[in-house]
Design a protein around this motif. Structure first.
Motif, short mmCIF file in Angstrom:
data_model
loop_
_atom_site.label_atom_id
_atom_site.label_comp_id
_atom_site.label_asym_id
_atom_site.label_seq_id
_atom_site.Cartn_x
_atom_site.Cartn_y
_atom_site.Cartn_z
N TRP A 120 0.92 -1.33 -0.14
CA TRP A 120 0.01 0.23 -0.01
C TRP A 120 0.68 1.45 0.30
N ASP A 121 2.17 1.35 0.76
CA ASP A 121 3.11 1.92 0.02
C ASP A 121 3.94 2.48 -0.82
N SER A 122 3.94 1.00 -1.43
CA SER A 122 4.76 1.64 -2.62
C SER A 122 3.86 1.25 -4.02
N ASP A 123 2.54 0.91 -4.20
CA ASP A 123 2.00 0.12 -5.39
C ASP A 123 0.85 -0.48 -4.95
N ILE A 124 -0.54 1.00 -5.03
CA ILE A 124 -1.78 1.10 -5.10
C ILE A 124 -2.25 -0.53 -5.75
N VAL A 125 -2.33 -0.32 -7.00
CA VAL A 125 -2.63 -0.96 -8.10
C VAL A 125 -2.08 -2.46 -7.44
N LEU A 126 -0.98 -2.51 -7.06
CA LEU A 126 -0.64 -4.10 -6.80
C LEU A 126 -1.53 -4.33 -5.80
N ALA A 127 -0.99 -3.67 -4.85
CA ALA A 127 -1.57 -3.33 -3.73
C ALA A 127 -3.26 -4.37 -3.78
N LEU A 128 -4.10 -3.60 -4.69
CA LEU A 128 -5.53 -4.13 -5.03
C LEU A 128 -5.62 -5.46 -5.53
N LEU A 129 -4.71 -5.54 -6.50
CA LEU A 129 -4.68 -6.92 -6.66
C LEU A 129 -4.91 -8.27 -5.61
N VAL A 130 -3.33 -8.10 -5.08
CA VAL A 130 -3.43 -8.72 -3.93
C VAL A 130 -4.54 -9.25 -3.13
N THR A 131 -4.53 -7.79 -2.09
CA THR A 131 -5.80 -7.67 -1.41
C THR A 131 -6.91 -8.55 -2.04
N PHE A 132 -7.24 -8.79 -3.61
CA PHE A 132 -8.52 -9.97 -4.25
C PHE A 132 -7.87 -10.73 -3.37
N LEU A 133 -6.79 -11.31 -4.13
CA LEU A 133 -6.11 -12.52 -5.33
C LEU A 133 -6.44 -12.76 -3.45
N ALA A 134 -5.75 -12.32 -1.82
CA ALA A 134 -5.82 -13.41 -1.15
C ALA A 134 -6.81 -12.85 -0.65
N ILE A 135 -7.41 -11.42 -0.23
CA ILE A 135 -8.30 -11.74 1.30
C ILE A 135 -9.64 -12.01 0.25
N PHE A 136 -10.27 -11.41 -0.68
CA PHE A 136 -11.75 -11.03 -0.54
C PHE A 136 -12.18 -12.70 -1.55
N PHE A 172 -17.98 -19.50 -8.36
CA PHE A 172 -16.82 -20.00 -7.16
C PHE A 172 -15.49 -20.44 -7.64
N ASP A 173 -15.74 -21.07 -8.68
CA ASP A 173 -14.51 -21.70 -8.57
C ASP A 173 -13.80 -21.05 -9.28
N VAL A 174 -13.79 -19.93 -9.87
CA VAL A 174 -13.20 -18.53 -10.60
C VAL A 174 -12.49 -18.14 -9.42
N LEU A 175 -13.32 -18.03 -9.14
CA LEU A 175 -12.41 -17.14 -7.33
C LEU A 175 -11.86 -17.93 -6.73
N GLY A 176 -12.13 -19.35 -7.00
CA GLY A 176 -10.81 -20.44 -6.50
C GLY A 176 -9.84 -20.18 -6.46
N ALA A 180 -3.50 -18.25 -7.77
CA ALA A 180 -2.70 -17.11 -8.66
C ALA A 180 -2.01 -16.49 -7.34
N ASP A 181 -2.61 -16.03 -6.04
CA ASP A 181 -1.91 -15.88 -5.13
C ASP A 181 -0.74 -16.52 -4.50
N ILE A 182 -1.13 -17.92 -4.69
CA ILE A 182 0.12 -18.64 -3.80
C ILE A 182 1.63 -18.82 -4.64
N PHE A 183 1.10 -18.53 -6.45
CA PHE A 183 1.75 -18.69 -7.23
C PHE A 183 3.29 -17.31 -7.24
N LEU A 184 2.11 -16.25 -7.15
CA LEU A 184 2.94 -14.95 -6.88
C LEU A 184 3.86 -15.36 -5.90
N ILE A 185 3.40 -15.89 -4.68
CA ILE A 185 4.33 -16.35 -3.67
C ILE A 185 5.54 -16.94 -3.94
N ALA A 186 5.06 -18.25 -4.36
CA ALA A 186 6.15 -18.79 -5.06
C ALA A 186 7.20 -18.39 -5.79
#
Length: 142
Positions: free
Chosen positions: A46-62, A87-91, A96-102
Motif C-alpha cells: 500500500w505504501d509503494s504500489d497501490i494497484v498491485l496492493a489492490l490486486l493482491v488484496t483481492f486475490l489473497a483476501i476477498f 466460485f470455482d473462478v474465485l478459487g 494465483a496468489d500462492i503462485f506469486l509467493i512461490a
C-alpha cells in the motif's frame, strides 16, 4: 454435512493464515530474518504500489473469503447451485496468489544475496485454498 463444517472451518482458518508468517526473509545470511505475512506484505504494498496492493488484496483476501461464504450459503440452502462455476473462478484466483509467493521465493533465492525461508503460514494458506477448491468440487458433484 461434513462439507458444511469443513467450509465453515475455513472462515476461521483464512484469517489465521493472513496473519501467520508466510516467509522469513533477510538480506544476506548474516542478518536476522524478518517474518512476512499476507497482512505485512499488503501494508508494504500500500505504501509503494497501490494497484498491485489492490490486486493482491483481492486475490489473497476477498476472493477466497467470498468463495467460502458463497459455498456456505449453498450448503445451507440460501443460494442456488447455479453460481458454483463463479466460485470455482474465485478459487483459481486465490491459487494465483500462492503462485506469486512461490515466484517471489524462486527469484530471490536465484539472486543469492537474500535468504528466504518458507514458514508455516504459507502451508496453512495453501492448504486453505486447496481445501476450498476440493470442497467446491465435492459440492458440485452432489
Amino acid at each position: 454435512m461434513p462439507l458444511r463444517f469443513a467450509n465453515l472451518a475455513l472462515l476461521i482458518l483464512y484469517p489465521v493464515a493472513w496473519f501467520a508468517p508466510l516467509l522469513r526473509a533477510g538480506l544476506l545470511p548474516l542478518f536476522g530474518l524478518s517474518e512476512i505475512s499476507v497482512m505485512t506484505g499488503l501494508q508494504s504494498l500500500w505504501d509503494s504500489d497501490i494497484v498491485l496492493a489492490l490486486l493482491v488484496t483481492f486475490l489473497a483476501i476477498f476472493a477466497p473469503y467470498l468463495k467460502t461464504i458463497g459455498l456456505a450459503l449453498i450448503h445451507f440452502g440460501l443460494m442456488r447451485r447455479k453460481v458454483l462455476p463463479a466460485f470455482d473462478v474465485l478459487g483459481k484466483l486465490a491459487m494465483a496468489d500462492i503462485f506469486l509467493i512461490a515466484l517471489y521465493v524462486v527469484v530471490v533465492k536465484g539472486i543469492g544475496l537474500a535468504t528466504v525461508e518458507t514458514a508455516w503460514g504459507l502451508y496453512l494458506f495453501s492448504g486453505c485454498v486447496l481445501a476450498s477448491i476440493a470442497i467446491s468440487h465435492l459440492t458440485a458433484k452432489r
